[in-house]
Scaffold this active site. Sequence first.
Site, PDB file in Angstrom:
ATOM      1  N   GLU A 101     -14.816 -16.214  -2.088  1.00 24.67           N
ATOM      2  CA  GLU A 101     -13.911 -15.101  -1.788  1.00 24.67           C
ATOM      3  C   GLU A 101     -13.712 -15.008  -0.275  1.00 24.67           C
ATOM      4  O   GLU A 101     -14.672 -14.900   0.481  1.00 24.67           O
ATOM      5  CB  GLU A 101     -14.512 -13.796  -2.326  1.00 24.67           C
ATOM      6  N   GLY A 144      -7.716  -7.210  -5.748  1.00 25.62           N
ATOM      7  CA  GLY A 144      -6.812  -6.064  -5.781  1.00 25.62           C
ATOM      8  C   GLY A 144      -7.425  -4.817  -6.387  1.00 25.62           C
ATOM      9  O   GLY A 144      -6.961  -3.702  -6.136  1.00 25.62           O
ATOM     10  N   GLU A 149       6.520   5.307 -11.432  1.00 19.45           N
ATOM     11  CA  GLU A 149       5.196   5.924 -11.366  1.00 19.45           C
ATOM     12  C   GLU A 149       5.330   7.175 -10.495  1.00 19.45           C
ATOM     13  O   GLU A 149       5.918   7.117  -9.413  1.00 19.45           O
ATOM     14  CB  GLU A 149       4.306   4.857 -10.747  1.00 19.45           C
ATOM     15  N   HIS A 203       2.924  -5.776  -6.177  1.00 14.25           N
ATOM     16  CA  HIS A 203       2.740  -6.495  -7.442  1.00 14.25           C
ATOM     17  C   HIS A 203       3.284  -7.927  -7.390  1.00 14.25           C
ATOM     18  O   HIS A 203       4.175  -8.273  -8.159  1.00 14.25           O
ATOM     19  CB  HIS A 203       3.453  -5.753  -8.580  1.00 14.25           C
ATOM     20  N   ASN A 248       2.842  -1.787 -14.455  1.00 11.22           N
ATOM     21  CA  ASN A 248       1.832  -2.259 -13.496  1.00 11.22           C
ATOM     22  C   ASN A 248       1.087  -3.453 -14.108  1.00 11.22           C
ATOM     23  O   ASN A 248       0.780  -3.456 -15.295  1.00 11.22           O
ATOM     24  CB  ASN A 248       0.859  -1.127 -13.184  1.00 11.22           C
TER      25      ASN A 248
HETATM   26  P1  FAE Z   1      -6.146 -10.550  -6.779  1.00 11.39           P
HETATM   27  O1  FAE Z   1      -6.688  -9.333  -7.408  1.00 11.39           O
HETATM   28  O2  FAE Z   1      -5.172 -10.404  -5.651  1.00 11.39           O
HETATM   29  O3  FAE Z   1      -7.391 -11.440  -6.276  1.00 11.39           O
HETATM   30  C1  FAE Z   1      -7.252 -12.610  -5.539  1.00 11.39           C
HETATM   31  C2  FAE Z   1      -8.474 -12.756  -4.629  1.00 11.39           C
HETATM   32  O4  FAE Z   1      -8.486 -14.080  -4.077  1.00 11.39           O
HETATM   33  C3  FAE Z   1      -8.471 -11.793  -3.451  1.00 11.39           C
HETATM   34  O5  FAE Z   1      -9.707 -11.126  -3.393  1.00 11.39           O
HETATM   35  C4  FAE Z   1      -8.269 -12.711  -2.234  1.00 11.39           C
HETATM   36  O6  FAE Z   1      -8.904 -12.241  -1.070  1.00 11.39           O
HETATM   37  C5  FAE Z   1      -8.868 -14.021  -2.715  1.00 11.39           C
HETATM   38  N1  FAE Z   1      -8.314 -15.211  -2.052  1.00 11.39           N
HETATM   39  C6  FAE Z   1      -7.029 -15.473  -1.772  1.00 11.39           C
HETATM   40  N2  FAE Z   1      -6.897 -16.704  -1.197  1.00 11.39           N
HETATM   41  C7  FAE Z   1      -8.171 -17.224  -1.136  1.00 11.39           C
HETATM   42  C8  FAE Z   1      -8.695 -18.442  -0.642  1.00 11.39           C
HETATM   43  N3  FAE Z   1      -7.895 -19.392  -0.149  1.00 11.39           N
HETATM   44  N4  FAE Z   1     -10.034 -18.636  -0.687  1.00 11.39           N
HETATM   45  C9  FAE Z   1     -10.852 -17.679  -1.200  1.00 11.39           C
HETATM   46  N5  FAE Z   1     -10.390 -16.495  -1.686  1.00 11.39           N
HETATM   47  C10 FAE Z   1      -9.065 -16.272  -1.654  1.00 11.39           C
HETATM   48  O7  FAE Z   1      -5.439 -11.503  -7.839  1.00 11.39           O
HETATM   49  N6  FAE Z   1      -1.739  -3.068 -10.395  1.00 11.39           N
HETATM   50  C11 FAE Z   1      -1.855  -2.293 -11.497  1.00 11.39           C
HETATM   51  O8  FAE Z   1      -1.839  -2.801 -12.617  1.00 11.39           O
HETATM   52  N7  FAE Z   1      -2.016  -0.929 -11.379  1.00 11.39           N
HETATM   53  C12 FAE Z   1      -2.032  -0.304 -10.163  1.00 11.39           C
HETATM   54  O9  FAE Z   1      -2.196   0.920 -10.093  1.00 11.39           O
HETATM   55  C13 FAE Z   1      -1.862  -1.108  -8.992  1.00 11.39           C
HETATM   56  N8  FAE Z   1      -1.806  -0.542  -7.765  1.00 11.39           N
HETATM   57  C14 FAE Z   1      -1.776  -1.343  -6.648  1.00 11.39           C
HETATM   58  C15 FAE Z   1      -1.829  -0.765  -5.386  1.00 11.39           C
HETATM   59  C16 FAE Z   1      -1.886  -1.575  -4.255  1.00 11.39           C
HETATM   60  C17 FAE Z   1      -1.921  -0.945  -2.885  1.00 11.39           C
HETATM   61  C18 FAE Z   1      -1.898  -2.988  -4.388  1.00 11.39           C
HETATM   62  C19 FAE Z   1      -1.982  -3.889  -3.184  1.00 11.39           C
HETATM   63  C20 FAE Z   1      -1.832  -3.564  -5.647  1.00 11.39           C
HETATM   64  C21 FAE Z   1      -1.756  -2.763  -6.781  1.00 11.39           C
HETATM   65  N9  FAE Z   1      -1.713  -3.315  -8.053  1.00 11.39           N
HETATM   66  C22 FAE Z   1      -1.770  -2.519  -9.156  1.00 11.39           C
HETATM   67  C23 FAE Z   1      -1.607  -4.786  -8.250  1.00 11.39           C
HETATM   68  C24 FAE Z   1      -2.912  -5.432  -8.696  1.00 11.39           C
HETATM   69  O10 FAE Z   1      -3.978  -5.027  -7.870  1.00 11.39           O
HETATM   70  C25 FAE Z   1      -2.720  -6.965  -8.658  1.00 11.39           C
HETATM   71  O11 FAE Z   1      -1.677  -7.279  -9.563  1.00 11.39           O
HETATM   72  C26 FAE Z   1      -3.974  -7.709  -9.060  1.00 11.39           C
HETATM   73  O12 FAE Z   1      -5.047  -7.412  -8.198  1.00 11.39           O
HETATM   74  C27 FAE Z   1      -3.730  -9.214  -9.066  1.00 11.39           C
HETATM   75  O13 FAE Z   1      -4.839  -9.831  -9.660  1.00 11.39           O
HETATM   76  P2  FAE Z   1      -5.137 -11.359  -9.415  1.00 11.39           P
HETATM   77  O14 FAE Z   1      -6.327 -11.738 -10.201  1.00 11.39           O
HETATM   78  O15 FAE Z   1      -3.883 -12.145  -9.626  1.00 11.39           O
END
Ligand code: FAE
Length: 545
Positions: free
Chosen positions: A78, A152, A401, A486, A524
């Site tokens: 990570e 996220g 939302e 998103h 979401n």
């Molecule tokens: P994610 O959760 O982004 O995880 C990817 C991880 O990989 C991260 O920790 C990175 O730091 C890590 N990473 C990236 N590149 C590398 C690398 N080269 N080497 C090592 N580590 C790395 O991916 N979604 C909802 O359904 N409901 C909500 O209420 C909602 N609110 C949100 C509010 C905000 C402010 C934000 C930013 C997002 C929100 N989302 C919400 C979106 C949701 O958090 C997002 O869709 C997911 O977190 C994506 O999940 P993944 O597993 O694709």
Amino acid sequence: MTSGSDVRPEGRELSRRRFIGRTGSIFGAVALGAIDLPAAAALPLDEQVDALVIGTGYGGCVTALRLAQAGVNVRMVEMGMAWDTPGTDGKVFANTTSPDYRSFWLRTRTRQPLSNFLGFPIDKDVPRYTGILDAEDMGGIVVYQGRGVGGGSLVNGGMAVTPPRSRFPGILPSVDVDEMYDVYYPRANSTLGVSGIDPAWFDTAECYGYARVGRKHAARSGFRFLFVPNVYDWDYMKREAAGAVPESALAGEILYGNNHGKKSLPKTYLAQARATGRVGISPLHRVTGVTPATGVTPATGGYAVTVEQLDTGGAVIATRTVRARRVFFAAGSVGTSKLLVRLKATGALPNLNGEIGAGWGENGNVMCGRANHLWDPTGALQSSIPTAGIDNWAAGGAFAEVAPLPTGIETWASFYLSITNNPHRGRFTWNAAAGKVELNWQTAWKQPSITMAKTIFDKINATEGTIYRTDLFGAYKIWGDHLTYHPLGGAVLNRATDNYGRLHGYTGLYVMDGALIPGNVSVNPFVTITALAERNIERIIAEDF
Ligand code: FAE
């Protein structure tokens, strides 16, 4: 394969010594630097990692848990921090109203989604640090992402929405709908700890006054208002309201982490994964390379993975190569896409197909605020956890939302994040001259989202005799159309991969995160990302291990 029992009886020191002893031959004395882990989680790295997971968000955590339960040893890498140590104020996470060094990923000035208030800019200088929220500027759009163990889940609003079944074939056409709704969505919701607010409490709680105003206005314009489940612990929030426990949602914590109450991944999937004793996590480590390893045999497997260790200023303090039999890309839509596009273009993984980088969308995100009349206050106390939405998807292509504006003062503003059916899709490409991956998103591509969101808010404004706020995204700017929370797509299921996330062109490489979803889920996204990962890893474990 090594066994988790290697570490358990001996405590931290001996297991660390053994860890170094075993890894020294191949990976160097502090391979992957699995520091600051509880002893039970610090699996020794042997001559090879069975499964290396890039990223600790939803896709990564599902993958790690299910592999570990199947007896596979897993190393998670990570790039962000562990977020398990209090900062200078005694809290792990900073408050939304007062961003500090913890708040942004390697920026010297904040880039808050709401950049202005009453027309005045509110961004401020902060020390450069490996903070929790990345505002990644991809040219035509700022993509917000969580950085740290939990991805996220650390920064999001916790809105845990399963899309209506009827819409699913349009979201992921190659996936069996019954399987998703009978097995994988229920499994995801239950492991994430999703639940709904008590409607009776909602009706009276001071902190949801803003959402009740949203409900009243939606109803008077004939829109469907619905409660949206969340991963926040509602009993904890009730106790916050009663003054019985430290406040988190009621203190406005959200964008830069919640100190209490929110069941983020480290409390759910990741806690279970760690408890198996088979999952080690290396925070502040960033994967930069994956290529077939030389001298590979079926027994040794796989891939040479280049990993950079970062300090909290973002500097690379060590680079190592690890050999992994299987590699799971779960770095999020942008992280996975950027890695794969670069690795294909630079010859590290040339056999990836032409779908790599394609099909990216922003889930149609667009924000706006409305100015209410003086007799419609939204409240100085607002829970930072959204719990309701206005559904006009079928008629107008928008699901809005009802979002908080937890400023601590009365604003007479209603604030909304809309998810719209924006048809535009971007593509990640390699710019050889600049040596970086670019996204071809264009600012003008947000116009359909604005048009769709207006099907809700023009009508509400007309009914209520109100107007849009123009002071939240700049001076005289109504729409927050420069950003997304998103990101989705870039390595789309059944196109860049097979129908279960196996990358075309390479055995033992998988995509497990939001990159699989072609740009939009109509609600979401994290429940769908989680459920899809559950479906795919089940098949992968059954057939590939
Ligand atoms: P994610 O959760 O982004 O995880 C990817 C991880 O990989 C991260 O920790 C990175 O730091 C890590 N990473 C990236 N590149 C590398 C690398 N080269 N080497 C090592 N580590 C790395 O991916 N979604 C909802 O359904 N409901 C909500 O209420 C909602 N609110 C949100 C509010 C905000 C402010 C934000 C930013 C997002 C929100 N989302 C919400 C979106 C949701 O958090 C997002 O869709 C997911 O977190 C994506 O999940 P993944 O597993 O694709």
